[in-house]
Design an enzyme around this catalytic site. Structure first.
Site, PDB file in Angstrom:
ATOM      1  CB  SER A  66      -0.925   0.001   1.223  1.00 19.57           C
ATOM      2  OG  SER A  66      -1.866  -1.047   1.179  1.00 19.57           O
ATOM      3  CB  ALA A 160      -3.235   1.598  -1.729  1.00 17.16           C
ATOM      4  CE  LYS A 161      -7.205  -2.515   5.937  1.00 23.95           C
ATOM      5  NZ  LYS A 161      -8.591  -2.751   5.480  1.00 23.95           N
ATOM      6  CB  ALA A 162      -5.231   4.595   0.694  1.00 23.69           C
ATOM      7  CE1 TYR A 166     -11.670   0.557   4.860  1.00 19.96           C
ATOM      8  CE2 TYR A 166      -9.698   1.337   3.737  1.00 19.96           C
ATOM      9  CZ  TYR A 166     -10.502   0.298   4.168  1.00 19.96           C
ATOM     10  OH  TYR A 166     -10.139  -1.004   3.902  1.00 19.96           O
TER      11      TYR A 166
END
Length: 321
Positions: A66, A160-162, A166
């Site tokens: 990420s 990406a777990k950005a 969220y």
């Protein structure tokens, strides 16, 4: 009422354990203003051999991926982040925990053109129960198709777990909660099923699993684990585009995620799914996953990283001894 900021314990912050209440940042921190950062959600469980972290190396690898996608250089090695996770669990004396590593920019500059920003890393851990409610483990939850679409793959770099991604999830979930549902289901920009606000989605039809491919959903580590377990059971697993109406007529449906684990869906958009409660395949996978993360199965021992106290150092004898 205890807040997330007002707790006893320790948080690993840029290489050292600091008291929980002292793990603070300035209000002009770049990531607070622009969402440029990435994070992970990890769980530790009690096992017969002691507390262990589930798929720690996979989570850390995704954190580094990420950061690379976002152009951030983490100033620590993956091995150091793994060890930091174990340090935090030991320091806080946690037997079971939810773990949150995060990578973020500091307050060295402001504006989108800011450069020379320092990259910071934290790892925190705390006790967190069943994310979507213990009663729903058997009963299942109600979901609503959100009016908010998941990001286009070239708009927000969804692999990406950005942090910023969220906002989309928060809007979708809050809409569902206001309308009396437990969770949201988002569609991708083309109108196909994508994922929950923070979970992957699975349907069961004619004894086979169907799940959106990772072009339309996060490459979830719980998702990967459940797919492996399902194939071990001899179930067919199809990763493909799924339409909204396929959810309505599925025999069973469930969500997966580190926080949610394996959570049945009993109703979608006021339509009952299957028999209106947890189905037999969902139950089987749910119990198998629970046994796996708690070290009750011999398979995949590499998925569990034990949290052990460092071995005591034997004092060296002096040369004169």
């Amino acid at each position: 009422m205890t807040t997330m900021a007002d707790r006893d314990g320790f948080i690993w912050y840029d290489g050292e354990l600091v008291p929980w209440r002292d793990a603070t940042t300035h209000v002009l921190t770049y990531t607070l203003h622009y969402g440029a950062g990435c994070f992970e959600g990890i769980r530790a469980y009690q096992t017969p051999q002691g507390t262990a972290v589930f798929r720690l190396e996979d989570h850390t690898r995704r954190l580094f991926n990420s950061a690379k996608i976002l152009g951030m250089k983490i100033p620590f090695s993956p091995e150091r982040i793994n060890e930091a996770t174990l340090e935090v669990l030991r320091a806080n004396k946690l037997k079971e925990a939810y773990i949150r590593p995060m990578v973020f920019y500091g307050s060295e500059g402001m504006g989108l053109r800011a450069d020379n920003l320092k990259v910071h890393v934290i790892v925190a851990a705390w006790t967190w129960g069943v994310y979507l409610g213990a009663d729903n483990v058997e009963r299942g939850i109600r979901v609503k198709t959100s009016s908010y679409s998941r990001h286009h793959v070239n708009a927000a770099l969804c692999r990406a777990k950005a942090n910023a991604n969220y906002l989309n999830s928060m809007l979708a979930l809050n809409e569902a909660l206001r309308d009396g549902y437990d969770e949201a289901v988002m569609l991708d920009p083309d109108g196909y099923l994508a994922e929950g606000s923070a979970e992957n989605l699975f349907l069961v039809q004619d004894g086979a699993l169907h799940t959106p491919d990772i072009t339309s959903a996060l490459d979830g580590i719980t998702r990967r684990s459940v797919i492996r377990l399902a194939r071990d059971l001899g179930l067919e697993v199809h990763e493909r585009r799924l339409t909204r109406d396929e959810l309505y007529i599925a025999d069973e449906a469930f969500l997966t995620g580190t926080a949610a684990e394996v959570m049945p869906i009993r109703e979608a958009d006021n339509r009952v799914i299957g028999n209106g409660r947890r189905g037999p395949i969902t139950e089987k996978l749910q119990k198998l996953y629970a046994a796996q993360v708690r070290g009750e199965r011999a398979e995949y021992p590499e998925w569990l990283t034990p949290v052990q106290e460092p071995a005591a150092q034997t004092p060296k004898k002096s040369a004169a001894a």
